[in-house]
Design a protein around this motif. Structure first.
Motif, PDB file in Angstrom:
ATOM      1  N   ILE A  12       0.796  -1.228   0.091  1.00 51.74           N
ATOM      2  CA  ILE A  12       0.031   0.006   0.014  1.00 51.74           C
ATOM      3  C   ILE A  12       1.025   1.141   0.119  1.00 51.74           C
ATOM      4  N   MET A  13       2.067   1.285   0.446  1.00 44.97           N
ATOM      5  CA  MET A  13       2.904   2.423   0.671  1.00 44.97           C
ATOM      6  C   MET A  13       3.356   2.765  -0.694  1.00 44.97           C
ATOM      7  N   GLU A  14       3.480   1.981  -1.574  1.00 37.52           N
ATOM      8  CA  GLU A  14       3.905   2.421  -2.899  1.00 37.52           C
ATOM      9  C   GLU A  14       2.649   3.165  -3.467  1.00 37.52           C
ATOM     10  N   GLY A  15       1.506   3.090  -3.403  1.00 37.15           N
ATOM     11  CA  GLY A  15       0.447   4.125  -3.843  1.00 37.15           C
ATOM     12  C   GLY A  15       0.527   5.284  -2.993  1.00 37.15           C
ATOM     13  N   MET A  16       0.767   5.202  -1.614  1.00 39.75           N
ATOM     14  CA  MET A  16       0.859   6.340  -0.971  1.00 39.75           C
ATOM     15  C   MET A  16       2.004   7.104  -1.399  1.00 39.75           C
ATOM     16  N   ALA A  87      13.633   0.029   2.389  1.00 44.25           N
ATOM     17  CA  ALA A  87      13.791  -0.367   0.997  1.00 44.25           C
ATOM     18  C   ALA A  87      13.987   0.815   0.337  1.00 44.25           C
ATOM     19  N   TYR A  88      13.312   1.988   0.434  1.00 42.33           N
ATOM     20  CA  TYR A  88      13.441   3.315  -0.313  1.00 42.33           C
ATOM     21  C   TYR A  88      14.667   3.859  -0.015  1.00 42.33           C
ATOM     22  N   PHE A  89      15.317   3.796   1.263  1.00 40.71           N
ATOM     23  CA  PHE A  89      16.520   4.374   1.554  1.00 40.71           C
ATOM     24  C   PHE A  89      17.484   3.702   0.661  1.00 40.71           C
ATOM     25  N   PHE A  90      17.595   2.497   0.684  1.00 39.72           N
ATOM     26  CA  PHE A  90      18.308   1.491  -0.056  1.00 39.72           C
ATOM     27  C   PHE A  90      18.472   1.711  -1.382  1.00 39.72           C
ATOM     28  N   VAL A  91      17.144   1.712  -1.963  1.00 43.33           N
ATOM     29  CA  VAL A  91      17.239   1.700  -3.581  1.00 43.33           C
ATOM     30  C   VAL A  91      17.281   3.198  -4.015  1.00 43.33           C
ATOM     31  N   HIS A  92      16.668   4.146  -3.338  1.00 41.15           N
ATOM     32  CA  HIS A  92      16.672   5.631  -4.033  1.00 41.15           C
ATOM     33  C   HIS A  92      18.105   6.346  -3.508  1.00 41.15           C
ATOM     34  N   ASP A  93      18.627   6.223  -2.299  1.00 39.43           N
ATOM     35  CA  ASP A  93      19.624   6.870  -1.988  1.00 39.43           C
ATOM     36  C   ASP A  93      20.749   6.236  -2.068  1.00 39.43           C
ATOM     37  N   ILE A  94      21.086   4.968  -1.943  1.00 41.51           N
ATOM     38  CA  ILE A  94      22.215   4.238  -2.169  1.00 41.51           C
ATOM     39  C   ILE A  94      22.397   3.736  -3.651  1.00 41.51           C
ATOM     40  N   ILE A 114      14.222   0.750 -12.538  1.00 40.44           N
ATOM     41  CA  ILE A 114      14.025   1.629 -11.727  1.00 40.44           C
ATOM     42  C   ILE A 114      14.791   2.968 -11.944  1.00 40.44           C
ATOM     43  N   ARG A 115      16.185   2.818 -12.168  1.00 39.99           N
ATOM     44  CA  ARG A 115      16.970   3.631 -12.513  1.00 39.99           C
ATOM     45  C   ARG A 115      16.578   4.582 -13.657  1.00 39.99           C
ATOM     46  N   ARG A 116      16.256   4.066 -14.727  1.00 38.00           N
ATOM     47  CA  ARG A 116      15.730   4.897 -15.967  1.00 38.00           C
ATOM     48  C   ARG A 116      14.683   5.632 -15.463  1.00 38.00           C
ATOM     49  N   ALA A 117      13.533   5.147 -14.816  1.00 39.30           N
ATOM     50  CA  ALA A 117      12.403   5.644 -14.686  1.00 39.30           C
ATOM     51  C   ALA A 117      12.580   7.059 -13.599  1.00 39.30           C
ATOM     52  N   HIS A 118      13.697   6.873 -12.781  1.00 39.44           N
ATOM     53  CA  HIS A 118      13.758   7.859 -11.943  1.00 39.44           C
ATOM     54  C   HIS A 118      14.694   9.164 -12.402  1.00 39.44           C
ATOM     55  N   CYS A 132       6.798   9.658 -13.348  1.00 42.91           N
ATOM     56  CA  CYS A 132       7.275   8.582 -12.643  1.00 42.91           C
ATOM     57  C   CYS A 132       7.508   8.964 -11.002  1.00 42.91           C
ATOM     58  N   PHE A 133       6.101   9.164 -10.413  1.00 49.08           N
ATOM     59  CA  PHE A 133       6.347   9.464  -9.076  1.00 49.08           C
ATOM     60  C   PHE A 133       6.538   8.374  -8.213  1.00 49.08           C
ATOM     61  N   GLY A 134       6.108   7.305  -8.777  1.00 53.33           N
ATOM     62  CA  GLY A 134       6.311   6.055  -7.724  1.00 53.33           C
ATOM     63  C   GLY A 134       7.778   5.636  -7.489  1.00 53.33           C
ATOM     64  N   PHE A 135       7.897   4.359  -6.939  1.00 50.84           N
ATOM     65  CA  PHE A 135       9.424   4.130  -6.537  1.00 50.84           C
ATOM     66  C   PHE A 135       9.465   2.569  -6.920  1.00 50.84           C
ATOM     67  N   LEU A 136       8.964   1.615  -6.265  1.00 46.44           N
ATOM     68  CA  LEU A 136       9.194   0.057  -6.693  1.00 46.44           C
ATOM     69  C   LEU A 136       8.468  -0.421  -7.942  1.00 46.44           C
ATOM     70  N   TRP A 137       7.466   0.235  -8.160  1.00 48.93           N
ATOM     71  CA  TRP A 137       6.582  -0.056  -9.280  1.00 48.93           C
ATOM     72  C   TRP A 137       7.020   0.589 -10.467  1.00 48.93           C
ATOM     73  N   VAL A 138       7.275   0.091 -11.553  1.00 48.41           N
ATOM     74  CA  VAL A 138       7.943   0.516 -12.609  1.00 48.41           C
ATOM     75  C   VAL A 138       7.305   0.332 -14.044  1.00 48.41           C
ATOM     76  N   PRO A 139       6.908   1.416 -14.620  1.00 49.03           N
ATOM     77  CA  PRO A 139       5.963   1.070 -15.787  1.00 49.03           C
ATOM     78  C   PRO A 139       6.818   0.410 -16.728  1.00 49.03           C
ATOM     79  N   ILE A 140       6.238  -0.297 -17.572  1.00 51.91           N
ATOM     80  CA  ILE A 140       6.445  -1.379 -18.604  1.00 51.91           C
ATOM     81  C   ILE A 140       7.583  -0.833 -19.426  1.00 51.91           C
ATOM     82  N   LYS A 141       7.285   0.349 -19.806  1.00 50.09           N
ATOM     83  CA  LYS A 141       8.201   1.200 -20.932  1.00 50.09           C
ATOM     84  C   LYS A 141       9.629   1.102 -20.779  1.00 50.09           C
ATOM     85  N   TYR A 142       9.852   1.199 -19.238  1.00 53.48           N
ATOM     86  CA  TYR A 142      11.269   1.250 -18.814  1.00 53.48           C
ATOM     87  C   TYR A 142      11.959  -0.174 -18.965  1.00 53.48           C
ATOM     88  N   PHE A 143      11.041  -1.391 -18.825  1.00 51.91           N
ATOM     89  CA  PHE A 143      11.508  -2.591 -19.063  1.00 51.91           C
ATOM     90  C   PHE A 143      11.717  -2.650 -20.319  1.00 51.91           C
TER      91      PHE A 143
END
Length: 152
Positions: A12-16, A87-94, A114-118, A132-143
């Motif tokens: 749920i936090m991904e949507g939030m 998870a956010y800290f490790f993926v986003h910041d690190i 994830i890196r491309r979407a960001h 691309c305001f989300g974090f762990l869910w990545v739109p298919i186009k980036y794959f």
């Protein structure tokens, strides 16, 4: 049941995160998030880093309240939020912003997406016209960008 509360809260936090990022961080709290986009702060910390406290304090309060109430559902909701925050800290910041220089040369399609979407999110330096305001869910186009690049 408690495990399901933790896992459900994490997802749920991904949507939030999407809602908070789009409408709060790129809205009325843009003054805290702006330096994350325009890199106007030269130090190791950004005003954007205050969001860590903004999000951690309610989580700590929920965790405390849940323990006082004999580890009720509020505690497990707080655990799900805390795990998402880690998870956010490790993926986003690190990983993405390389505050620690690890996983720079990964070939993992999910991490690259994830890196491309960001990167797409950061190409906009203003608070409007973001994507691309989300974090762990990545739109298919980036794959697809990754897999199309690796076709023979």
């Amino acid at each position: 049941m408690n495990f399901l509360i933790v896992v459900g809260t994490f997802f749920i936090m991904e949507g939030m995160t999407w809602l908070i990022h789009k409408y709060i961080m790129h809205g009325f709290l843009w003054m805290l998030h702006k330096d994350h986009h325009d890199h106007s702060n030269e130090g190791a910390m950004e005003k954007n880093d205050y969001f860590f406290l903004i999000f951690a304090l309610p989580t700590i309060l929920l965790m405390y309240y849940g323990t006082v109430q004999n580890f009720n559902f509020w505690f497990y909701i707080a655990v799900g939020i805390a795990l998402y925050g880690m998870a956010y800290f490790f993926v986003h910041d690190i990983f993405i912003h390389q505050r620690l220089k690890i996983l720079r040369n990964t070939e993992n399609p999910y991490l690259l997406a994830i890196r491309r979407a960001h990167k797409q999110h950061h190409k906009h330096t203003g608070k409007e016209e973001g994507e691309c305001f989300g974090f762990l869910w990545v739109p298919i186009k980036y794959f697809k960008m990754y897999f199309n690049r690796h076709k023979a």
